[in-house]
Structure formats: structure tokens, C-alpha cells
Write an enzyme that holds these catalytic residues in place. Structure first.
Site, short mmCIF file in Angstrom:
data_model
loop_
_atom_site.label_atom_id
_atom_site.label_comp_id
_atom_site.label_asym_id
_atom_site.label_seq_id
_atom_site.Cartn_x
_atom_site.Cartn_y
_atom_site.Cartn_z
N LYS A 112 0.83 -1.21 0.00
CA LYS A 112 0.00 0.00 0.00
C LYS A 112 0.86 1.26 0.00
CE LYS A 112 -4.30 -1.73 1.98
NZ LYS A 112 -5.28 -1.66 3.06
N LYS A 195 -5.48 -11.26 -6.37
CA LYS A 195 -6.70 -11.38 -5.56
C LYS A 195 -7.73 -10.33 -5.99
CE LYS A 195 -5.65 -8.26 -1.77
NZ LYS A 195 -5.50 -7.97 -0.36
N LYS A 198 -10.67 -4.18 -4.11
CA LYS A 198 -11.26 -2.91 -4.51
C LYS A 198 -10.19 -1.95 -5.02
CE LYS A 198 -11.13 -1.60 0.33
NZ LYS A 198 -11.10 -2.84 1.09
P1 TYM Z 1 -10.68 -6.07 4.59
O1 TYM Z 1 -11.71 -5.10 5.01
O2 TYM Z 1 -9.71 -5.68 3.52
O3 TYM Z 1 -11.35 -7.41 4.10
C1 TYM Z 1 -12.37 -8.07 4.87
C2 TYM Z 1 -12.17 -9.57 4.77
O4 TYM Z 1 -12.23 -10.02 3.40
C3 TYM Z 1 -11.11 -10.86 3.12
N1 TYM Z 1 -10.78 -10.74 1.69
C4 TYM Z 1 -10.72 -11.76 0.84
N2 TYM Z 1 -10.93 -13.09 1.00
C5 TYM Z 1 -10.81 -13.87 -0.09
N3 TYM Z 1 -10.50 -13.40 -1.32
C6 TYM Z 1 -10.29 -12.09 -1.54
N4 TYM Z 1 -10.01 -11.64 -2.76
C7 TYM Z 1 -10.39 -11.20 -0.43
N5 TYM Z 1 -10.26 -9.86 -0.28
C8 TYM Z 1 -10.50 -9.59 1.02
C9 TYM Z 1 -10.02 -10.33 4.03
O5 TYM Z 1 -9.00 -11.29 4.22
C10 TYM Z 1 -10.78 -10.01 5.29
O6 TYM Z 1 -10.92 -11.16 6.09
N6 TYM Z 1 -7.42 -5.60 8.35
C11 TYM Z 1 -8.68 -6.21 7.94
C12 TYM Z 1 -9.84 -5.75 8.80
C13 TYM Z 1 -9.62 -5.94 10.25
C14 TYM Z 1 -9.68 -7.17 10.97
C15 TYM Z 1 -9.41 -6.86 12.32
C16 TYM Z 1 -9.95 -8.49 10.58
C17 TYM Z 1 -9.31 -4.98 11.16
N7 TYM Z 1 -9.18 -5.51 12.40
C18 TYM Z 1 -9.39 -7.85 13.31
C19 TYM Z 1 -9.92 -9.47 11.59
C20 TYM Z 1 -9.64 -9.15 12.93
C21 TYM Z 1 -8.97 -5.81 6.51
O7 TYM Z 1 -8.50 -4.80 6.04
O8 TYM Z 1 -9.87 -6.60 5.86
#
Ligand code: TYM
Length: 332
Positions: A112, A195, A198
Site C-alpha cells: 500500500k 486477488k 477494490k
Molecule cells: P478487509 O476489510 O480488507 O477485508 C475483509 C475480509 O475479506 C477478506 N478478503 C478476501 N478473502 C478472499 N478473497 C479475496 N479476494 C479477499 N479480499 C478480502 C479479508 O481477508 C478479510 O478477512 N485488516 C482487515 C480488517 C480488520 C480485521 C481486524 C480483521 C481490522 N481488524 C481484526 C480481523 C480481525 C482488513 O482490512 O480486511
């Protein structure tokens, strides 16, 4: 009972199919057997430049989507991260046991910040994984259902928990990542070795749950495949075809092997058309439910208020223990 926790960022107008299949679907499944904590990390959402009005709206839309896919406020504690100040307080303590080099090795930060330009990236983006560790450790959870891209952040969380426990005495439960391999990584339809995200350069390969289903169906029918004709699951050699099979299998519950058997003698066109149909059947009612839920913002806010109260109870206990262990004087 054992606890499960996870979060999804309110950084776009809709969850995408990767978010749902990789993570949120597991949240729904796990809420029956675990004490569940599911939240919207709005503090993570300000680590990159953002629009406040959009953040407010997207936070509500995110909650509505969670409810619409089946996260149940009667069973799960649903809250917004910024409503639980103990998380930010714990982040400071964890920051002080995190190595600078250790934080610098987080690949999501490196990706990022490379995109934004290292000098214009915020310190918040750098410390983001430590906030995430606090999200998890504050609730003493056993399982964290996430997609593959969060694995490294979960490893850091485990390391911090173990380090704190060994320096200051048993304080934190060491959590386990819950990553379901079949859907841990859903790929971009136009670029099936990357992957679905967005932040891809083009959104042609991105399926947003709340988009017009016709548009999403068209994107699936235009998915990149390969120059062969055989429908077979082979992520390395046939990433596009395998991605469509994974998506269709996850949405229908039909094992991939059964799908492949059913496609014998059929072509890629059939695979695309049928996957598109399955997706439309899934998103159509979902969109309706989200619209209905968003019509009653007061009810959403009430759910979040109940969630925050419960979440603060739990996080405050952990914080008090952690503060005591590091030697802060009690407030009398
Ligand atoms: P975020 O908001 O980017 O994504 C949410 C969840 O979606 C999963 N994900 C995917 N899984 C499969 N294939 C894909 N292409 C794909 N893109 C996204 C992510 O792995 C995630 O599980 N840092 C985290 C949010 C967060 C969090 C936490 C998660 C903040 N604190 C504590 C668990 C526990 C994030 O940015 O996910």
C-alpha cells in the site's frame, strides 16, 4: 464458550465477492458455535485519505450488509471500532512491544505504501497491524475468520500476544486464524492470478455485492479463462476456470469435483453463464434486504449501541489487566 472475532473495513460502497466468500460467510457459520464479536474497523478506514461523509454512510451500509447476509445481532455482538476506546488504548501498549523492523516487514503495508508513495503514507498505515492486534487481543478470542491476505497480520498478533505473556505474565489468549482454503483467496476475474480487490487498477474483474446484478453477470461472462477447452480445477495452470469453479461451488454448496463432473463435454461459455446465474440469484434478494435495513437507521444505531456496550465490558477487563501487568498505577 470459545470466542470468534473479525472485522471488515468500511472503505467502499459495497462488500465484494472476495470479502463475502473469504470471510463474512464464515462469520455467519461460526456465530452458532462461538461467542461472536463482529465489527466495522472505522479507525482502520482513516489510515488512507478519506471523505468523512462517505465513511459515515459506508459504516451504516457495512452493518446493513452484515445483517443482510445473516449475521444475527441476537447471537453476535456487532459494533463499530471507534465506539470501543479501549482498543486504541491497548494499541499503545502493544506498539511498545512491537519491533520497528517487525512492523516494517508487513507486506500489506509495503504494497500500500508503495502505491501511495512511501513519504505520503501515514504513520497510521504503518501501525495499522498493531491496531488490528489490539482489536483481537482485547477480546481474548480463539478464532479469527479471515481471507489469506490477513494471515501475516494474524501471525503478528500471535507473536505480540506470546511476547506480552512471556514478559509480563499470562494476559492474552493466543488466537488462531480461521482460513477456509477453498475460498481463502478469490481472484480478480480479469486478472485471475491477483486477488479480487477494490484497489485494483480496473474494476472489470471485481464483483460488488450491491452492484446492479446485470452488470455483475456481464463481468462474470467476460471473465478471463485460457486457450484450452477443458473444465478442470487447477489453480496453477487454469486460474480463471478454477476461480469460477470456486465461486460457483461456494455459492451453491456443490463440491468442486461434482461441478467438474457435470461440465464434462460442456464449454467455458456454460461455466460462465451458470456461474453468473448463481451469482444473480444470490445478490438479488440481498440487495433488497440491504435497502430495507438502510431505511431504518435508528434500528441500525440501536444495534450498534448495544454491541458497543457489550464490547466495552469485555475490552475494559482486558485493558485493566494489561495496564496492571505493565505497571501502570491503578486509578483509585
Ligand atoms: P478487509 O476489510 O480488507 O477485508 C475483509 C475480509 O475479506 C477478506 N478478503 C478476501 N478473502 C478472499 N478473497 C479475496 N479476494 C479477499 N479480499 C478480502 C479479508 O481477508 C478479510 O478477512 N485488516 C482487515 C480488517 C480488520 C480485521 C481486524 C480483521 C481490522 N481488524 C481484526 C480481523 C480481525 C482488513 O482490512 O480486511
Amino acid at each position: 464458550s470459545p470466542r470468534v472475532l473479525s472485522g471488515i473495513q468500511p472503505t467502499s460502497d459495497s462488500f465484494h465477492l472476495g470479502n463475502y466468500l473469504g470471510a463474512v460467510r464464515q462469520w455467519v457459520a461460526l456465530q452458532d458455535d462461538f461467542e461472536a464479536f463482529y465489527f466495522i474497523p472505522d479507525m482502520h478506514a482513516i489510515t488512507a485519505p478519506h471523505d468523512p461523509a462517505a465513511l459515515r454512510e459506508r459504516t451504516h451500509v457495512s452493518v446493513a450488509q452484515l445483517l443482510a447476509v445473516g449475521v444475527d445481532p441476537e447471537r453476535a455482538t456487532i459494533y463499530v471500532q471507534s465506539h470501543v476506546p479501549e482498543i486504541a488504548q491497548l494499541t499503545w501498549v502493544l506498539s511498545c512491544i512491537t519491533g520497528f523492523g517487525e512492523a516494517s516487514r508487513m507486506t500489506q503495508f509495503k504494497d500500500k505504501s508503495a502505491k501511495q508513495g512511501a513519504d505520503s503514507s501515514s504513520v497510521g498505515l504503518f501501525t495499522y497491524p498493531i491496531l488490528m492486534a489490539a482489536d483481537i487481543l482485547a477480546f481474548q478470542v480463539d478464532r479469527v475468520p479471515v481471507g489469506e491476505d490477513q494471515r501475516q497480520h494474524l501471525e503478528l498478533t500471535r507473536n505480540l500476544a506470546q511476547r506480552f505473556n512471556s514478559r509480563f505474565g499470562e494476559t492474552f489468549v493466543v488466537p488462531t486464524a480461521h482460513i477456509v482454503s477453498e475460498t481463502a483467496k478469490i481472484y480478480d476475474l480479469q486478472n485471475p492470478t491477483a486477488k479480487m480487490s477494490k484497489s485494483a487498477d480496473s474494476d472489470a474483474g471485481l464483483i460488488n455485492l450491491l452492484d446492479d446484478p446485470k452488470r455483475s453477470a456481464k463481468k462474470i461472462r467476460s471473465a478471463v479463462t485460457d486457450n484450452e477447452r477443458e473444465i478442470r480445477f487447477d489453480v496453477e495452470h487454469k486460474p480463471g476456470v478454477s476461480n469460477l469453479l470456486s465461486i460457483q461451488s461456494a455459492l451453491t454448496g456443490t463440491p468442486i469435483a461434482d461441478l467438474v463432473a457435470g461440465y464434462e463435454g460442456k464449454g467455458y461459455g456454460d461455466l460462465k453463464v451458470e456461474t453468473a446465474e448463481v451469482l444473480v440469484e444470490f445478490v438479488e434478494p440481498l440487495r433488497g434486504r440491504v435497502t430495507d435495513l438502510l431505511a431504518d437507521r435508528g434500528e441500525l444505531d440501536a444495534i450498534l449501541a448495544r454491541g458497543a456496550a457489550r464490547a466495552r465490558d469485555v475490552a475494559a477487563q482486558t485493558l485493566a489487566t494489561a495496564y496492571d501487568r505493565v505497571g501502570f498505577l491503578p486509578r483509585t
